[in-house]
Structure formats: C-alpha cells, structure tokens
Design a protein around this motif. Structure first.
Motif, PDB file in Angstrom:
ATOM      1  N   LEU A 214      46.738  27.077  34.153  1.00  0.00           N
ATOM      2  CA  LEU A 214      45.797  26.964  33.026  1.00  0.00           C
ATOM      3  C   LEU A 214      46.020  28.055  31.984  1.00  0.00           C
ATOM      4  O   LEU A 214      45.350  28.080  30.949  1.00  0.00           O
ATOM      5  CB  LEU A 214      44.353  27.052  33.550  1.00  0.00           C
ATOM      6  CG  LEU A 214      43.903  25.901  34.454  1.00  0.00           C
ATOM      7  CD1 LEU A 214      42.579  26.238  35.139  1.00  0.00           C
ATOM      8  CD2 LEU A 214      43.743  24.618  33.650  1.00  0.00           C
ATOM      9  N   GLY A 215      46.914  28.976  32.284  1.00  0.00           N
ATOM     10  CA  GLY A 215      47.200  30.066  31.347  1.00  0.00           C
ATOM     11  C   GLY A 215      46.036  31.031  31.196  1.00  0.00           C
ATOM     12  O   GLY A 215      45.795  31.555  30.110  1.00  0.00           O
ATOM     13  N   LEU A 216      45.310  31.263  32.293  1.00  0.00           N
ATOM     14  CA  LEU A 216      44.141  32.155  32.215  1.00  0.00           C
ATOM     15  C   LEU A 216      44.540  33.596  32.490  1.00  0.00           C
ATOM     16  O   LEU A 216      45.355  33.862  33.377  1.00  0.00           O
ATOM     17  CB  LEU A 216      43.079  31.728  33.238  1.00  0.00           C
ATOM     18  CG  LEU A 216      42.422  30.368  32.999  1.00  0.00           C
ATOM     19  CD1 LEU A 216      41.432  30.058  34.115  1.00  0.00           C
ATOM     20  CD2 LEU A 216      41.694  30.372  31.658  1.00  0.00           C
ATOM     21  N   ALA A 217      43.917  34.504  31.748  1.00  0.00           N
ATOM     22  CA  ALA A 217      44.176  35.933  31.968  1.00  0.00           C
ATOM     23  C   ALA A 217      43.415  36.382  33.224  1.00  0.00           C
ATOM     24  O   ALA A 217      42.571  35.648  33.746  1.00  0.00           O
ATOM     25  CB  ALA A 217      43.694  36.697  30.750  1.00  0.00           C
ATOM     26  N   ALA A 218      43.708  37.596  33.676  1.00  0.00           N
ATOM     27  CA  ALA A 218      43.002  38.144  34.846  1.00  0.00           C
ATOM     28  C   ALA A 218      41.521  38.319  34.487  1.00  0.00           C
ATOM     29  O   ALA A 218      41.169  38.380  33.313  1.00  0.00           O
ATOM     30  CB  ALA A 218      43.619  39.484  35.215  1.00  0.00           C
ATOM     31  N   GLY A 219      40.674  38.420  35.507  1.00  0.00           N
ATOM     32  CA  GLY A 219      39.244  38.623  35.252  1.00  0.00           C
ATOM     33  C   GLY A 219      38.428  37.512  35.897  1.00  0.00           C
ATOM     34  O   GLY A 219      38.964  36.466  36.250  1.00  0.00           O
ATOM     35  N   ALA A 240      22.881  33.716  30.705  1.00  0.00           N
ATOM     36  CA  ALA A 240      23.182  34.475  31.932  1.00  0.00           C
ATOM     37  C   ALA A 240      24.401  35.370  31.735  1.00  0.00           C
ATOM     38  O   ALA A 240      24.502  36.454  32.330  1.00  0.00           O
ATOM     39  CB  ALA A 240      23.417  33.510  33.100  1.00  0.00           C
ATOM     40  N   MET A 241      25.314  34.947  30.864  1.00  0.00           N
ATOM     41  CA  MET A 241      26.540  35.727  30.658  1.00  0.00           C
ATOM     42  C   MET A 241      26.241  37.129  30.139  1.00  0.00           C
ATOM     43  O   MET A 241      27.005  38.069  30.390  1.00  0.00           O
ATOM     44  CB  MET A 241      27.487  34.994  29.692  1.00  0.00           C
ATOM     45  CG  MET A 241      28.399  34.011  30.348  1.00  0.00           C
ATOM     46  SD  MET A 241      29.331  34.670  31.734  1.00  0.00           S
ATOM     47  CE  MET A 241      30.695  35.465  30.884  1.00  0.00           C
ATOM     48  N   ALA A 242      25.122  37.286  29.398  1.00  0.00           N
ATOM     49  CA  ALA A 242      24.785  38.613  28.876  1.00  0.00           C
ATOM     50  C   ALA A 242      24.639  39.594  30.048  1.00  0.00           C
ATOM     51  O   ALA A 242      25.118  40.733  29.998  1.00  0.00           O
ATOM     52  CB  ALA A 242      23.501  38.531  28.053  1.00  0.00           C
ATOM     53  N   THR A 243      23.980  39.158  31.115  1.00  0.00           N
ATOM     54  CA  THR A 243      23.801  40.009  32.294  1.00  0.00           C
ATOM     55  C   THR A 243      25.111  40.134  33.082  1.00  0.00           C
ATOM     56  O   THR A 243      25.448  41.214  33.573  1.00  0.00           O
ATOM     57  CB  THR A 243      22.702  39.383  33.214  1.00  0.00           C
ATOM     58  OG1 THR A 243      21.545  39.171  32.418  1.00  0.00           O
ATOM     59  CG2 THR A 243      22.383  40.272  34.397  1.00  0.00           C
ATOM     60  N   ILE A 244      25.831  39.041  33.172  1.00  0.00           N
ATOM     61  CA  ILE A 244      27.056  39.037  33.988  1.00  0.00           C
ATOM     62  C   ILE A 244      28.090  40.019  33.409  1.00  0.00           C
ATOM     63  O   ILE A 244      28.675  40.814  34.144  1.00  0.00           O
ATOM     64  CB  ILE A 244      27.623  37.596  34.100  1.00  0.00           C
ATOM     65  CG1 ILE A 244      26.651  36.725  34.908  1.00  0.00           C
ATOM     66  CG2 ILE A 244      29.014  37.593  34.735  1.00  0.00           C
ATOM     67  CD1 ILE A 244      26.931  35.225  34.844  1.00  0.00           C
ATOM     68  N   VAL A 245      28.267  40.003  32.086  1.00  0.00           N
ATOM     69  CA  VAL A 245      29.304  40.886  31.510  1.00  0.00           C
ATOM     70  C   VAL A 245      28.889  42.359  31.527  1.00  0.00           C
ATOM     71  O   VAL A 245      29.747  43.239  31.428  1.00  0.00           O
ATOM     72  CB  VAL A 245      29.751  40.480  30.073  1.00  0.00           C
ATOM     73  CG1 VAL A 245      30.434  39.154  30.073  1.00  0.00           C
ATOM     74  CG2 VAL A 245      28.615  40.528  29.100  1.00  0.00           C
ATOM     75  N   ASP A 246      27.582  42.620  31.685  1.00  0.00           N
ATOM     76  CA  ASP A 246      27.156  44.024  31.843  1.00  0.00           C
ATOM     77  C   ASP A 246      27.839  44.650  33.048  1.00  0.00           C
ATOM     78  O   ASP A 246      28.205  45.815  33.035  1.00  0.00           O
ATOM     79  CB  ASP A 246      25.633  44.090  32.053  1.00  0.00           C
ATOM     80  CG  ASP A 246      24.908  44.245  30.725  1.00  0.00           C
ATOM     81  OD1 ASP A 246      25.604  44.431  29.715  1.00  0.00           O
ATOM     82  OD2 ASP A 246      23.663  44.152  30.722  1.00  0.00           O
ATOM     83  N   ARG A 247      27.959  43.857  34.126  1.00  0.00           N
ATOM     84  CA  ARG A 247      28.574  44.403  35.357  1.00  0.00           C
ATOM     85  C   ARG A 247      30.053  44.058  35.465  1.00  0.00           C
ATOM     86  O   ARG A 247      30.815  44.776  36.077  1.00  0.00           O
ATOM     87  CB  ARG A 247      27.830  43.832  36.580  1.00  0.00           C
ATOM     88  CG  ARG A 247      26.495  44.490  36.811  1.00  0.00           C
ATOM     89  CD  ARG A 247      26.297  45.041  38.209  1.00  0.00           C
ATOM     90  NE  ARG A 247      26.225  44.059  39.262  1.00  0.00           N
ATOM     91  CZ  ARG A 247      25.104  43.446  39.632  1.00  0.00           C
ATOM     92  NH1 ARG A 247      23.984  43.657  38.993  1.00  0.00           N
ATOM     93  NH2 ARG A 247      25.116  42.609  40.643  1.00  0.00           N
ATOM     94  N   HIS A 248      30.451  42.902  34.900  1.00  0.00           N
ATOM     95  CA  HIS A 248      31.862  42.471  34.966  1.00  0.00           C
ATOM     96  C   HIS A 248      32.355  42.234  33.553  1.00  0.00           C
ATOM     97  O   HIS A 248      32.291  41.123  33.037  1.00  0.00           O
ATOM     98  CB  HIS A 248      31.994  41.202  35.833  1.00  0.00           C
ATOM     99  CG  HIS A 248      31.790  41.470  37.281  1.00  0.00           C
ATOM    100  ND1 HIS A 248      32.823  41.676  38.156  1.00  0.00           N
ATOM    101  CD2 HIS A 248      30.655  41.617  37.988  1.00  0.00           C
ATOM    102  CE1 HIS A 248      32.337  41.933  39.359  1.00  0.00           C
ATOM    103  NE2 HIS A 248      31.013  41.897  39.284  1.00  0.00           N
ATOM    104  N   ARG A 249      32.841  43.301  32.943  1.00  0.00           N
ATOM    105  CA  ARG A 249      33.253  43.259  31.526  1.00  0.00           C
ATOM    106  C   ARG A 249      34.353  42.237  31.272  1.00  0.00           C
ATOM    107  O   ARG A 249      34.504  41.739  30.159  1.00  0.00           O
ATOM    108  CB  ARG A 249      33.758  44.640  31.080  1.00  0.00           C
ATOM    109  CG  ARG A 249      32.712  45.726  31.173  1.00  0.00           C
ATOM    110  CD  ARG A 249      32.576  46.503  29.862  1.00  0.00           C
ATOM    111  NE  ARG A 249      31.223  47.050  29.762  1.00  0.00           N
ATOM    112  CZ  ARG A 249      30.227  46.477  29.095  1.00  0.00           C
ATOM    113  NH1 ARG A 249      30.406  45.384  28.439  1.00  0.00           N
ATOM    114  NH2 ARG A 249      29.018  47.030  29.085  1.00  0.00           N
ATOM    115  N   LEU A 280      28.881  37.548  22.566  1.00  0.00           N
ATOM    116  CA  LEU A 280      29.708  37.027  23.663  1.00  0.00           C
ATOM    117  C   LEU A 280      30.739  36.004  23.200  1.00  0.00           C
ATOM    118  O   LEU A 280      31.302  35.278  24.031  1.00  0.00           O
ATOM    119  CB  LEU A 280      28.795  36.371  24.722  1.00  0.00           C
ATOM    120  CG  LEU A 280      27.821  37.290  25.448  1.00  0.00           C
ATOM    121  CD1 LEU A 280      26.888  36.466  26.344  1.00  0.00           C
ATOM    122  CD2 LEU A 280      28.574  38.308  26.287  1.00  0.00           C
ATOM    123  N   ALA A 281      30.968  35.964  21.893  1.00  0.00           N
ATOM    124  CA  ALA A 281      31.870  34.918  21.378  1.00  0.00           C
ATOM    125  C   ALA A 281      33.237  34.969  22.072  1.00  0.00           C
ATOM    126  O   ALA A 281      33.853  33.933  22.329  1.00  0.00           O
ATOM    127  CB  ALA A 281      32.023  35.058  19.874  1.00  0.00           C
TER     128      ALA A 281
END
Ligand code: UDP
Length: 405
Positions: A214-219, A240-249, A280-281
């Motif tokens: 799928l050509g996805l980067a790590a993360g 929910a992504m706002a909270t998720i990226v706080d811990r997993h940038r 979060l764009a």
C-alpha cells in the motif's frame, strides 16, 4: 429441494463497487450469497433497477448466478428518496420476467424491494422472504439532533412487508428483537441468520508486506472502512485522533469509503474541515472507495479498525477486519455486539464520546502484544461467520417458508 431463488435488490446492484453511494454491505451480501448458491447448484437470479442505458438485460456473473437489469424509471442513478414512485413499475417488470420462469422463492432486500416483492407475491403466489438490512424506526432512534426522521412511507411499507412476508430475515438476535418491539413482527415468521465473510479473501497476512504493497510509511495505522454518512460515526474517529496523536505522534487515520446518502457529501466536507480545525489534516487520509478485493490488505496493514457506527444491523467491516487478524474498536450497538467479542477480539464502547473510543484504540497502540493476542482470537472468532453457513441456514429457512421441512 430448493433449486431456484429470485433476489430483488431494486435500489442497488451487486455488480456495483461497495463503499460509496448506495453500495455497501448489502451489495457484498447479495453477491456473496448468490455466488455461494450458484456454486451449490441453486440458481440465483438478482433483479435490480437499470441505472445505465448501456447495462445489458442480463449479466451472467458465474454459471447459475445472473443479474437482470429491469427498466423502472430513468436509466440513471437516483437517490433512494426518488425511488418509491418507481416501485410498482419495478414490481410489474419483475413479475413479467418471473412469470416466464418462476423461482421457488423470492428473497427481497431492503424495504423498497420488500414492497416490490410483496406486490409480486400477491400476483404470482410465490413465497416471499425479506431482509431489511436497516430499519427506519431503528435509524430514527439513533438520529443526531437536527437530522430529519425516516419517511412515514418507509415505516408504513416496512410494516406491510413484515405482515405480508412468509419469512422476515434478521441478521442478528438484536435485529429480530427490534422487529418484534418496533414493528410487532410475528415471531413464528421471524428467522435469524448472520451474514458471512469470504475467508479466502479476508485472511491474516504479513502487516509489513501489506504496508509495503500500500506504500504506507512507518507508524501506527488506525482504519475506518465504510460509506461516509452521519450514521457511520466517522466524526467520532476523526475527533478521537486528536487524543490518539497526543500519545502516538506518528499515527495516521485512514478513512476508506466515499459519500453515501442525502447527507454524504456534507458529512465528507464537515469531516475534512474538522480535520483541518484539529490540526490533523496531515494525520487523516481520506482515501475514497477501494475495490473490495483490495480491502483485506488495508485491514492487515492496520493496527486497529474503528467501527463507531450509530446504527448497524450487522457490521461486515468488523467481521472482515477480525478475519484478517485485526482487532476492532466498535460501538456497543446493534449487530456489532454479536460480531465483536468484547474484551477478546476487540472492545465495545458505550456511546460516541471520542475520548472513550480513543482510549480503547490506545490500548492496542500502546501494547502491540495485546493487539496481536486479540487479533489471533479475532481470526478464530470470525470463523463462525461464513457464507457457506449462511447458505445452509437460508436453505433451511426457505424450506420452512415453503412448507418443505
Ligand atoms: N467496502 C469496500 N470498499 C470500500 C468501502 C467498503 O469494499 O471502499 C465494503 C466492505 O469491505 C464491506 C462493505 O463495503 O464488505 C460495508 O459493509 P458494512 O456492513 O460494514 O456496512 P454497510 O455498507 O452495510 O452499512
């Protein structure tokens, strides 16, 4: 012995790509069931409304499974709200075709086809089974403030179909309960059979290789798959992504699917706008609809699949993700409570608070061992859903409706 079925699917064809417009789980359902029937020697003919003047009269998908394009209204896509006035014509056209070569039973899908099926049953005397897939009164219960209710015509037609069918099919015991409670369905004509999963397609595989393909980067990858409309709760995943990226940038939310229904386009714009407002764009990728055959790689590539629906009679996406070994975070509603084994194959969340959904997602992202363990349980659990089992159950139910058992 059952050897021929007519499926009515007036508003959408099993030949369409699922994941946008009116094509979704029901299309996959009819296609998979028809293929399984044909492979087991039961002729499956699907009747759908012609939406393109170039659609051939009949398409033979595989030997024993055909799709008939029936003229009823303009040969162009129409919104569901414009279809009721074409139901009688659709029914008359189907009736003319079935008169030439009557099937043993008609199985209609969704309320519009149920209504057409009832008209055909009345004139030809062929027994009718109907699957609603979604119910107007249940959707009304989960409406967000400000959203219009389902039409009175739909609710009245649903009542009529429930009263007039030989067999009313529910996907889960909860849907059966809803048919009893909201519509007073006759328990003696109420039948339950879950849909299946194509385990040849949806099976576990290497996450790294799927990501490479799928050509996805790590993360971390959080995935939503489905038609974009308010009832699917994509807004919950975005918030929910706002909270998720706080811990997993490095986390990304992939939103797979396109706008559907009268509020699909406005929902899509609102989601994109909200992603920008939340900063979060770059973290949320709106992928659009993906061919069904490519969906398994998305599940394999994901660390967790979110199904934050507000209403769901079954939830094929949750079943498919689990079959690929990916745990699910879903709302504790409708069929999802049957499809997800809470605490073992995923987590069921009460309500639509994005924080609650985010916390459940984070449990998997923080603890890959937990994700792997629950993913393995999900694969085992998902084996209970197979099209072969659905086929066998339906044959028994059809025999019951025909008085053959
Ligand atoms: N789907 C797909 N491509 C997409 C989005 C969805 O093939 O881009 C398929 C998905 O794999 C699943 C179906 O569409 O089989 C959605 O079914 P579900 O029961 O989850 O939702 P529904 O559409 O019935 O509301």
């Amino acid at each position: 012995m059952i050897d021929s079925i007519a499926f009515l699917s007036m508003h959408t064809s099993p030949l369409l790509q699922p994941g946008s417009g009116d094509a979704g789980g029901m299309n996959v359902y009819i296609d998979e069931l028809s293929r399984t029937m044909a492979a087991r020697g039961v002729r499956a003919d699907v009747y759908t409304r012609r939406i393109d003047p170039d659609d051939p009269e009949v398409v033979e998908v595989v030997p024993g499974y055909r799709v008939f394009h029936v003229d009823a209204g303009p040969a162009s896509p129409l919104p569901v709200a414009a279809l009721p006035k074409h139901v009688r014509l659709f029914a008359r056209q189907v009736e003319a075709l079935l008169r030439l070569d009557p099937p043993q039973i008609i199985h209609s899908h969704y309320w519009l086809s149920g209504w057409a099926g009832l008209l055909v049953k009345r004139s030809l005397g062929i027994p009718l089974a109907n699957s609603f897939h979604t119910l107007g009164r249940v959707k009304d219960e989960s409406r967000r403030p400000g959203e219009p209710p389902e039409s009175l015509l739909r609710i009245a037609a649903e009542h009529e179909v429930i009263e007039g069918s030989d067999c009313v099919m529910a996907s889960t015991p909860i849907e059966a309960q809803e048919l009893l409670e909201f519509y007073g369905a006759d328990p003696n004509r109420l039948c339950t059979s879950p849909p299946g999963v194509d385990h040849r397609l949806f099976r576990p595989g290497s996450k790294n290789r799927a990501r490479q393909r799928l050509g996805l980067a790590a993360g971390a990858v959080v995935l939503f798959v489905g038609r974009i409309q308010p009832i699917k709760g994509v807004d919950v995943a975005v918030e929910a992504m706002a909270t998720i990226v706080d811990r997993h940038r490095d986390a990304t939310l992939m939103v797979v699917g396109g706008p559907s229904g009268p509020r699909g386009l406005s929902e899509m714009s609102a989601l994109r706008r909200r992603a920008v407002e939340l900063g979060l764009a770059a973290k949320i990728r709106f992928v659009g609809p993906v061919p069904h055959g490519l969906v398994p790689d998305l599940y394999r590539a994901a660390d967790v699949v979110m199904v934050p629906s507000r209403s769901e009679s079954f939830g094929l996406v949750a079943a498919e993700a689990q079959a690929c070994g990916t745990p699910v975070v879903a709302t504790r509603i409708g069929g999802l409570t049957d499809v997800v084994d809470d605490g073992s194959t995923g987590f069921l969340i009460d309500g639509w608070d994005p924080e609650d959904h985010a916390e459940a997602v984070l449990r998997f992202l923080d603890d890959p061992e937990l994700a792997a363990k629950m993913g393995a349980s999900a694969v085992k659990w998902s084996r209970r859903f197979s099209w072969d089992a659905t086929f066998r159950r339906y044959i028994e139910l059809y025999k019951g409706a025909l008085g053959l058992s």
